[in-house]
Design an enzyme around this catalytic site. Structure first.
Site, mmCIF file in Angstrom:
data_model
loop_
_atom_site.group_PDB
_atom_site.id
_atom_site.type_symbol
_atom_site.label_atom_id
_atom_site.label_comp_id
_atom_site.label_asym_id
_atom_site.label_seq_id
_atom_site.Cartn_x
_atom_site.Cartn_y
_atom_site.Cartn_z
ATOM 1 N N CYS A 182 11.510 21.954 41.040
ATOM 2 C CA CYS A 182 11.804 21.763 42.458
ATOM 3 C C CYS A 182 12.245 20.311 42.610
ATOM 4 O O CYS A 182 12.152 19.527 41.673
ATOM 5 C CB CYS A 182 10.555 21.953 43.310
ATOM 6 S SG CYS A 182 9.749 23.530 43.082
ATOM 7 N N ARG A 205 18.010 21.467 41.679
ATOM 8 C CA ARG A 205 16.693 21.707 41.082
ATOM 9 C C ARG A 205 15.988 22.912 41.694
ATOM 10 O O ARG A 205 14.900 23.289 41.259
ATOM 11 C CB ARG A 205 15.800 20.470 41.273
ATOM 12 C CG ARG A 205 16.347 19.215 40.655
ATOM 13 C CD ARG A 205 15.420 18.050 40.900
ATOM 14 N NE ARG A 205 14.119 18.273 40.313
ATOM 15 C CZ ARG A 205 13.818 17.991 39.060
ATOM 16 N NH1 ARG A 205 14.707 17.472 38.262
ATOM 17 N NH2 ARG A 205 12.604 18.228 38.591
ATOM 18 N N TRP A 260 12.059 25.762 44.047
ATOM 19 C CA TRP A 260 12.390 26.777 43.038
ATOM 20 C C TRP A 260 11.064 27.483 42.787
ATOM 21 O O TRP A 260 10.189 26.950 42.110
ATOM 22 C CB TRP A 260 12.903 26.096 41.770
ATOM 23 C CG TRP A 260 13.309 27.033 40.699
ATOM 24 C CD1 TRP A 260 12.565 27.450 39.628
ATOM 25 C CD2 TRP A 260 14.566 27.676 40.571
ATOM 26 N NE1 TRP A 260 13.302 28.298 38.861
ATOM 27 C CE2 TRP A 260 14.525 28.455 39.403
ATOM 28 C CE3 TRP A 260 15.738 27.661 41.334
ATOM 29 C CZ2 TRP A 260 15.609 29.222 38.987
ATOM 30 C CZ3 TRP A 260 16.804 28.423 40.899
ATOM 31 C CH2 TRP A 260 16.732 29.186 39.744
ATOM 32 N N ASN A 300 6.299 19.126 42.722
ATOM 33 C CA ASN A 300 7.144 19.755 41.711
ATOM 34 C C ASN A 300 6.297 19.895 40.452
ATOM 35 O O ASN A 300 5.800 18.895 39.942
ATOM 36 C CB ASN A 300 8.376 18.865 41.458
ATOM 37 C CG ASN A 300 9.112 19.213 40.177
ATOM 38 O OD1 ASN A 300 9.681 18.357 39.529
ATOM 39 N ND2 ASN A 300 9.124 20.466 39.800
ATOM 40 N N GLY A 301 6.122 21.125 39.995
ATOM 41 C CA GLY A 301 5.320 21.340 38.792
ATOM 42 C C GLY A 301 4.540 22.625 38.901
ATOM 43 O O GLY A 301 4.798 23.454 39.778
ATOM 44 N N GLU A 317 23.259 35.134 18.607
ATOM 45 C CA GLU A 317 23.319 34.176 19.718
ATOM 46 C C GLU A 317 24.168 32.958 19.345
ATOM 47 O O GLU A 317 24.927 32.447 20.178
ATOM 48 C CB GLU A 317 21.890 33.767 20.114
ATOM 49 C CG GLU A 317 21.789 32.701 21.184
ATOM 50 C CD GLU A 317 22.451 33.055 22.519
ATOM 51 O OE1 GLU A 317 22.847 34.211 22.726
ATOM 52 O OE2 GLU A 317 22.595 32.129 23.344
ATOM 53 N N LYS A 377 27.429 31.849 21.490
ATOM 54 C CA LYS A 377 27.591 30.501 22.072
ATOM 55 C C LYS A 377 28.940 29.916 21.666
ATOM 56 O O LYS A 377 29.672 29.394 22.488
ATOM 57 C CB LYS A 377 26.484 29.539 21.589
ATOM 58 C CG LYS A 377 25.140 29.650 22.228
ATOM 59 C CD LYS A 377 25.024 29.178 23.649
ATOM 60 C CE LYS A 377 25.303 30.223 24.652
ATOM 61 N NZ LYS A 377 24.402 31.244 24.971
ATOM 62 N N GLU A 407 31.934 31.777 23.405
ATOM 63 C CA GLU A 407 32.089 31.661 24.865
ATOM 64 C C GLU A 407 32.439 30.245 25.323
ATOM 65 O O GLU A 407 33.051 30.075 26.365
ATOM 66 C CB GLU A 407 30.864 32.203 25.622
ATOM 67 C CG GLU A 407 29.616 31.377 25.536
ATOM 68 C CD GLU A 407 28.486 31.905 26.420
ATOM 69 O OE1 GLU A 407 28.744 32.574 27.419
ATOM 70 O OE2 GLU A 407 27.315 31.636 26.080
ATOM 71 N N HIS A 418 29.252 45.205 3.644
ATOM 72 C CA HIS A 418 29.786 46.530 3.983
ATOM 73 C C HIS A 418 31.061 46.428 4.818
ATOM 74 O O HIS A 418 31.381 47.351 5.554
ATOM 75 C CB HIS A 418 28.728 47.358 4.720
ATOM 76 C CG HIS A 418 27.504 47.619 3.886
ATOM 77 N ND1 HIS A 418 27.479 48.521 2.846
ATOM 78 C CD2 HIS A 418 26.275 47.047 3.900
ATOM 79 C CE1 HIS A 418 26.280 48.515 2.273
ATOM 80 N NE2 HIS A 418 25.529 47.621 2.909
ATOM 81 N N LYS A 445 28.280 32.578 35.821
ATOM 82 C CA LYS A 445 26.872 32.361 35.488
ATOM 83 C C LYS A 445 26.074 33.646 35.678
ATOM 84 O O LYS A 445 25.175 33.957 34.921
ATOM 85 C CB LYS A 445 26.304 31.244 36.366
ATOM 86 C CG LYS A 445 24.884 30.843 36.015
ATOM 87 C CD LYS A 445 24.822 30.166 34.663
ATOM 88 C CE LYS A 445 23.416 29.960 34.156
ATOM 89 N NZ LYS A 445 23.354 29.770 32.707
HETATM 90 C C1 AGP Z 1 25.146 33.559 27.985
HETATM 91 O O1 AGP Z 1 25.534 32.307 27.580
HETATM 92 C C2 AGP Z 1 26.048 34.237 28.897
HETATM 93 N N1 AGP Z 1 26.435 33.419 29.970
HETATM 94 C C3 AGP Z 1 25.748 35.688 29.211
HETATM 95 O O2 AGP Z 1 25.814 36.385 28.026
HETATM 96 C C4 AGP Z 1 24.390 36.014 29.891
HETATM 97 O O3 AGP Z 1 23.349 35.832 28.994
HETATM 98 C C5 AGP Z 1 24.426 37.474 30.397
HETATM 99 O O4 AGP Z 1 25.439 37.602 31.359
HETATM 100 C C6 AGP Z 1 23.110 37.923 30.959
HETATM 101 O O5 AGP Z 1 22.721 37.156 32.055
HETATM 102 P P1 AGP Z 1 21.261 37.243 32.650
HETATM 103 O O6 AGP Z 1 20.325 36.713 31.643
HETATM 104 O O7 AGP Z 1 21.329 36.421 33.900
HETATM 105 O O8 AGP Z 1 20.983 38.685 32.941
#
Ligand code: AGP
Length: 606
Positions: free
Chosen positions: A2, A28, A75, A101-102, A478, A482, A485, A501, A601
């Site tokens: 927060c 925040r 938050w 905040n905490g 993952e 990363k 993307e 394979h 996002k």
């Molecule tokens: C991750 O870097 C991505 N932006 C994306 O794969 C994300 O993890 C996915 O859209 C799921 O989002 P969420 O965790 O908000 O459900």
């Protein structure tokens, strides 16, 4: 996470300044906002659920009277976003107001003790206990400062607080433990805030408050003390950053800031109240069928969790990509099914549609999210919130490692509840998990220069492989996500054993292959997979234990990882250099890592 802000002006309108400060802190947290000011008539509070601009338009927070006050942008951690749960919180008499905040870990115990002594609580927050504790101190005849010190002494957990009291109407008292707090020193004005950017429009003269310190802001100036009353001398410094740099805490991008925030985010996440773990563990243990449902990075957390649950808790679970859940699982759901949904935003349309489908057929819904009050929390029978704080960069970084942390905690608790771990074995695992923030911190510091070199050498390649075995398949997937993307380099994550394979056909001289190779039971086989790739000219970038001389010798580039990480916690630590690899590759190629093309996002379409 927060934001808190307070100010003491020589004369003038504190609420206006506080409102502007809170706007700078909105990153925040932004589910509710409130301000308390103090003048000769007493404390005035206005607060509500909603973004700052909405609440200001509705309530005119900035019109509150007085030249001293405190404010908060929230938050939610304890208690859903609502008017009563918004800060500031007041004591029984309305003579004390607090912003915080905490996370207060022992708030349930403190609350029941305070209620037993006749205190009336208005909110469901952990913060309100502070107002009542200070109230008790003052009622016992303690001076305001001593009452705040006595209150924070009984609190377990993290806090940055600012408190005002009618008892000393010209004073703001702040205290800090593990949550950020800075003070700003203006020309006959004083400020306190969660971070420097909020203060910068008013002054560049700043002092950073350390853990275990209390600050008194008054007309006489500021005074820093330790909890035992010892004075601390701290010379303020002049901030040289631009306002824009300051918002990113001095980092060039939010993604890098968030990568380096992981040790603290994990530490905060480990504070989840045991009652949530207990309830969730019972649901998981009683399930006949368990699906781990999520998208993107969150799916990778679910995949890692399936290894943790099967190995530690002997529970079989099926990780399912959310958009495939209905096609794959629709006819297998009933009242004995549990869906564990994982979503940092809690708003991903694919995950929500899977959850709704399962719920309609009577399944129990358990979720892990970073946003209290998100759609997923409202659909869940029980949810656990990670404590990553808002993540601004589109790439999930700290939300991934905090999801993994929560899932590891859960797996340990299920295992204990099923009698598969003795108390001392469980304690050993928990002790190791509590060391993970330190392992992550060390890994980030030690590998950053090596990763920079690797990204310089390979960011112009067309393709990368990321390979792992066992739980490290999740880390490999993952790492590949990363890189693709953020830097737009084609990258594939694969189980290393599967590479022969098909994928191995692409290997040629200089092809970068990242191997995630912790010292677990898969290590011997992964050495074989490294050899297969080397024999075809691949360049090996290996993440392995710092003392693994064999893998170090086989590698073109070796990223040493802390030896002591317990095998099922390795994804939390091993992913961090791969986040840096994606980040530095993007930056070297001239891309903005915070806003990768074609992505959002929170993906709210099916
Ligand atoms: C991750 O870097 C991505 N932006 C994306 O794969 C994300 O993890 C996915 O859209 C799921 O989002 P969420 O965790 O908000 O459900």
């Amino acid at each position: 996470m927060c934001g808190i802000f307070g100010c003491l002006l020589e004369d003038g309108h504190a609420a206006k300044v506080i409102l502007e400060g809170l706007k700078k802190l909105e990153y925040r947290g932004y589910d509710s906002v409130g301000i308390a000011t103090l003048d000769a008539r007493g404390i005035h509070v206005k607060k509500d659920k909603g973004k700052i601009a909405e609440v200001e338009a509705r309530l005119s927070l900035s019109s509150l009277p007085g030249n001293l006050g405190i404010g908060h942008t929230r938050w939610a951690t304890h208690g859903a976003p609502s008017q009563v749960n918004a800060h500031p919180h007041t004591d029984c008499t309305g003579a004390i107001a607090v912003v915080h905040n905490g996370v207060i870990e022992n708030f349930m115990q403190l609350r029941s003790e305070l209620e037993g002594r006749g205190h009336k609580f208005k909110s469901a927050t952990d913060t309100e206990v502070i107002a009542h504790l200070v109230e008790e101190g003052i009622a016992r005849g303690l001076p305001f400062l001593k009452a705040v010190i006595e209150a924070v002494k009984v609190i377990d957990g993290s806090y940055a607080i600012a408190v005002i009291s009618v008892k000393e109407p010209d004073t703001i008292i702040c205290a800090r433990k593990e949550s950020p707090l800075v003070i700003g020193i203006g020309d006959r004005t004083l400020y306190c805030a969660s971070d420097i950017p909020a203060i910068l429009p008013y002054t560049r003269k700043v002092a950073v408050i350390e853990d275990g310190e209390v600050v008194v802001l008054s007309k006489a100036g500021f005074k820093i003390l330790k909890l035992d009353g010892t004075p601390v001398s701290r010379a303020p410094f002049i901030v040289q950053w631009s306002a824009e740099e300051a918002e990113r805490g001095g980092y060039p991008h939010f993604m890098l800031k968030e990568i380096f925030e992981q040790p603290l985010a994990i530490k905060n996440t480990l504070r989840v109240p045991k009652v949530y773990l207990k309830l969730s563990s019972t649901i998981l243990s009683d399930s006949k069928r368990l699906f781990l449902v999520a998208a993107g990075t969150s799916y990778h957390a679910g995949l890692a969790a399936s290894y943790m649950l099967s190995s530690l808790a002997h529970i079989s679970s099926t990780p399912v990509i959310a958009s495939e859940f209905i096609s794959l699982c629709n006819n297998t759901i009933d009242e004995e099914t549990v869906v564990l949904a994982i979503s940092q935003s809690g708003e991903t349309a694919d995950t929500l549609s899977a959850v709704r489908c399962a719920k309609e057929q009577g399944a129990k819904i358990l979720s892990i999210t970073n946003v209290v009050g998100s759609s997923i929390t409202r659909l869940s029978d029980i949810y656990i919130c990670t404590q990553a704080g808002p993540e601004v960069g589109v790439a999930a970084t700290k939300t991934f490692t905090t999801q993994l942390t929560t899932l590891a905690l859960l797996a340990i608790h299920v295992s204990m509840d099923r009698g598969l771990l003795t108390t001392s074995e469980a304690q050993e695992l928990l002790d190791n998990l509590h060391k993970v923030p330190g392992f992550v911190d060390r890994t980030l510091k030690e590998t950053e220069p090596l990763v920079k070199k690797v990204s310089d050498l390979y960011c112009n390649k067309n393709s990368f492989y990321f390979l792992g075995r066992g739980i490290s398949v999740a880390t490999a997937l993952e790492g590949a996500l990363k890189l693709k993307e953020i830097s737009y380099i084609h990258a594939e994550g694969y189980p290393a054993g599967e590479s022969k394979h098909g994928p191995i056909a692409l290997i040629e001289d200089g092809f970068p292959c990242v191997f995630v190779a912790p010292p677990d039971e898969t290590r011997a086989n992964i050495v074989g997979n490294i050899m297969e790739m080397m024999a075809r000219g691949a360049h090996i970038i290996a993440l392995a234990s710092e003392d693994d001389k064999e893998i170090e010798e086989l590698s073109t580039h070796f990223l040493p990882m802390p030896r002591e990480v317990y095998k099922y916690f390795t994804p939390i630590v091993y992913i961090t250099p791969l986040q840096l690899l994606a980040y530095y590759s993007a930056v070297t190629l001239g891309y903005d890592p915070d806003k990768p093309r074609n992505l959002a996002k929170s993906v709210t379409v099916l």
